[in-house]
Structures are given as C-alpha cells and as structure tokens.
Design an enzyme around this catalytic site. Sequence first.
Site, PDB file in Angstrom:
ATOM      1  N   HIS A 199      -7.284  -5.981  -0.587  1.00  0.00           N
ATOM      2  CA  HIS A 199      -6.300  -5.112  -0.322  1.00  0.00           C
ATOM      3  C   HIS A 199      -5.402  -5.791   1.074  1.00  0.00           C
ATOM      4  O   HIS A 199      -4.059  -5.490   0.924  1.00  0.00           O
ATOM      5  CB  HIS A 199      -6.941  -3.817  -0.114  1.00  0.00           C
ATOM      6  CG  HIS A 199      -5.374  -2.772   0.114  1.00  0.00           C
ATOM      7  ND1 HIS A 199      -4.923  -2.255  -0.772  1.00  0.00           N
ATOM      8  CD2 HIS A 199      -4.948  -1.930   1.330  1.00  0.00           C
ATOM      9  CE1 HIS A 199      -4.051  -1.450  -0.478  1.00  0.00           C
ATOM     10  NE2 HIS A 199      -3.891  -1.367   0.835  1.00  0.00           N
TER      11      HIS A 199
ATOM     12  N   SER B  59       0.929  -1.085  -0.100  1.00  0.00           N
ATOM     13  CA  SER B  59       0.004   0.070   0.222  1.00  0.00           C
ATOM     14  C   SER B  59       0.902   1.189   0.063  1.00  0.00           C
ATOM     15  O   SER B  59       1.762   1.431  -0.928  1.00  0.00           O
ATOM     16  CB  SER B  59      -0.951   0.021   1.095  1.00  0.00           C
ATOM     17  OG  SER B  59      -1.892   1.007   1.119  1.00  0.00           O
TER      18      SER B  59
ATOM     19  N   GLU C 252      -9.551  -5.914  -5.056  1.00  0.00           N
ATOM     20  CA  GLU C 252      -9.343  -4.429  -4.178  1.00  0.00           C
ATOM     21  C   GLU C 252     -10.195  -3.588  -5.208  1.00  0.00           C
ATOM     22  O   GLU C 252     -10.887  -3.989  -6.172  1.00  0.00           O
ATOM     23  CB  GLU C 252      -7.998  -4.089  -4.579  1.00  0.00           C
ATOM     24  CG  GLU C 252      -6.932  -4.951  -4.037  1.00  0.00           C
ATOM     25  CD  GLU C 252      -5.621  -4.060  -3.516  1.00  0.00           C
ATOM     26  OE1 GLU C 252      -5.691  -2.913  -3.148  1.00  0.00           O
ATOM     27  OE2 GLU C 252      -4.692  -4.512  -3.678  1.00  0.00           O
TER      28      GLU C 252
END
Length: 529
Positions: free
Chosen positions: A512, A416, A478
Amino acid sequence: MNRYQQLVVENRELKLYLPPSYQDDSKRFYPVAYVQDHGDLFMDCLNYVEHLFSTGQLDEVILVGISPVNRNDEYTPWPADSLLDGNPPFGGQGRAYVDEVADVIKVHIDGQYRTLPEPGHTAIIGGSFGGLISMFAGYWRPESFGRIGMLSASLWYEGVMDFIRQQGSLPASLRVFMSVGRQEGVYKKNAQKNMFPNNLEAHRFWGENGMSKQRLQLKVDPDGTHDAIFMARRFPDALQWLFMKEAQGEELKAKQAQGEGPSAHPNDSLFHIPGTVTWSMQSDLTGREYRIFIAEPMGPPPEGGYPVLYSLDANATFGSLAEAIRIQSRTPRGIPAALIVGIGFDSDSPIVSNERFYNFTEYADTDELPVRPNGFQWPETGGVEAFHAFIEDQLKPAVERQYPVNLAKQALFGHSLGGYFTLHTLFTRPQAFQRYIAACPSVWWKNYMLYKQWEEGKARILQTGQRKELHIYVGAQEKPSMVQDARELYAFLKGQEDVLETAFTEIEGEGHVSVLPALISPLLRFVNA
C-alpha cells in the site's frame, strides 16, 4: 531595578513587567503591550517569552497587565441581556474603559517609563471578552493602539458582527492578530455557539475589505477549546506577529507569492530541495492550515505555460516528486518541465490522519463504515466540499498568479483516501482537472459511494466537452480487498470510454505504501503527455 511592579493608577490596579535589558541608566526605549485580565496571559508564559527575548526571536517588550473592576461591564461595547437566567446583564461600558486605558493608563506608563509611545509600538491584547474589547480599541482609538491581539475573542456577543459589517474594514494602520479554537462553542446552545464561525467571518470580512495578509493574521487551533491554556499558548505568537521587525516584514513579503494569498512557511529552512518553496495557507471557510509545497520548473515555460500536478498528502510524497522532476526534466533529453504543487498539512508527520479523514471524505455515519482495524472510532469526516473550495477558490488562483500554468494540462494525484478524493473530484467536478491519478484508492468509503455518483459524474464530464483521463494504480501485495476493489473499478470505468480514458497498472511486489516510489516516473510522464 524591580522588573515586576504592582501599580495603582487612578484606582486601577496594574501589573508591570519590565524586560531583562531595562535598566535605570539605559537610554533604550521599548514597545508596550497592554494586556487585559490582570496580565494573566503573559504571566502564564513569561519564561517562554523571555526565552524568545534571549534567542532574538522577539524584541523586548514592556508588558502591562490591567485588572478589571467588572469585566462583564468594562469589556462589552453596549448593554445586552445575560446568557443565563439569574445572572446580571452585560453593562456595555467598554468605550469608557478603552478611553481610560488610552487617556489615563497609557499616559501614565509613557510618562514614567521609557516607552515608544506611537501606536505602531503599542499593542492592546486580550482573551475572550478581553479580546473583544481589544478589537473595539482598534476601532475606537487607533491613534493610541496600532497593534491588536484578539485571542479567542468573544465575537458571538450580540450585535458585534453587525457592527463589523457596518463599520467596514478596521483602520488601515492597524496590525491584527487573531486566534481561535475550532472546538470553541461547539457544545453551546446559546449565542456562544457562534464563537468559531464568527471569528472566521470577521477575518474573511476584513481581508475582503482591504486588510492585507501582512497586517491581518488568524491562527486556528484544531483541538482548541475556550480555555486559558490555548490563549496563553497563542500569546507569544501574538507578540511575535504584532511586533515583527520591519526588516522581517519586508523579507516575509518578498517570500510571498506576489504578496497575495499564501505566506512563507516559518520552517522553510529545516528541509530544502533546490528549486522548491513552501507556503502556509489557511482555508477561508474552515480556518484549517495547509502547508503548500511547490517544485518550480527548471527552464522557461513552454508555449501555453507549464503542465501542473496537484499532489495530495504532500507531507509524505512531495520530496520524492520534487527530486524526480528536478532530475528527469534536465535537458537535453529529459521529460518536459512541469510544476509540482503539493498540498499538505501543518504537521511534521508524513501521514496526518485526522486531517486526511476530514478533508478527503464525505460525511459518513459509523454504520456506513467498517470497523476500524485498531477498534478506535473513526476521526471527523465530511470536509470534502470545503477542501474542494480551498483548492479551486484559493490555492489555484494563488498558483496561477505566481506561475505561468497551462490550464489545459492540470492533473490531480491522490493515494489511498487521497485516491478516493481524486475520484470524487473527477465524478463531481470534472472541469477542475484534465488528468486524474488515483493510487490504491479507498473505493470502499461510505459503502462504495463512488459507484452511486457515477451516472451524474458521467453527465458532468459530457458537459465539459472534453474526455478526461484517469490512471489507477495499485500494489499487488496490498490487502486482497484493496486490489480487488481497484480491479473492479477499472473494469467498470473501462466501459465508459466515450467520456473517460482509463488505464490500470498493478505493480508487482509492492504494498500500500511502497507502491508510491514505483509509480512516480510513469506518473510524471502521464502529467506531461
């Protein structure tokens, strides 16, 4: 026996606290801490101090609070102009005050109470100006005070940093505890704006001039302001550090990486995977605390040393990585052993949002970022350069002193925002690692700044003389924009094969966060390739 006493010694008012075991008919002797500003620092947290006594976390200490007559005169080392119009100037009578504490007050207390009078058992502690004059007591009277507590010490005072540089290191016999809040002075326009940076500079200067990590400690409160609440919070920490038992000190040294750089983290015993150690390290530039998790390889190192993986967000990922490498590197058919170095934060939360936003990003104005999903303001950003410096100048050297590392097989993994940091590192410092793993990278940061950095990044990679390797992962479940960003980045970089070998994996069924366990095994094989 009255354990709380009000005394007057040669017109100086004192507040005396005797610990619970102090009895008239006892033969036990105690260390002493002399505390500025009436002893307010210990009176504000005395119940907790007694808790530390009763649980064996702190040896009992006699506490002596000293009341100032005029703190702006007595707590300053030399005269200086006032910071505010209309206020009297600072008197600069600090040397006379320190001599009074050493030659009058200490002599009286040692003569009337069962103290351990040696400097190694005698502390002088204060907050703000009280911390400033406590530091000078260390310079001026080390034969009396061997333990110095500087809580939010006013090192902004005119000429203090010049004095420190001219004097060089503090006397080698001292043990010094410092604390400061990152927000101290941030709203000031006068010299007090230097409160935080001057404390960091003094700590760094003393460390570079001979004071070891065993004798000098700095604690930084990320949200700390120049208020009594933060100083009182750190007072018990100061007592524990300054009066650490010698046996504890030796145990701490044994846990450190050859006595250099990191120190063993105090919560090691709360969670433990066999073959792992935890360090606590502090950035020399920012004072931010990092929790470093290390999975030590099983078996002897191969020729050239162990491959090493530096993994961000270790609070969330280290446990899985450590268990995976421990199981999968078992002989005779396991993958080659590798060293795992997890970089986390001083928190028990798996995701430490404010620290991530600061450490992993370039500074971005609000108009360069989208509206946050929760509508809140973005946290502080822009610490990426300092974080790079911490990794390269402090963490890596400490790891390499402790373990045989193959410098040609170093990998960086981030997820991320950590994935953004991984790509930023590849584009701006490609010489730092040979392999890069970016999972679900936040390519969107600062209006897709990464694309603007590529041309210079490509030139930097060429200068290294080595083609780098990058693997991008993304979870198919995601947000569509994250998946699209990862696909487009791969398509863009795939055409740069002269300098960069890029692979892309889209993991079906994962989002995610859930993508992380699914990529660990291929990640470890990539590190070892």
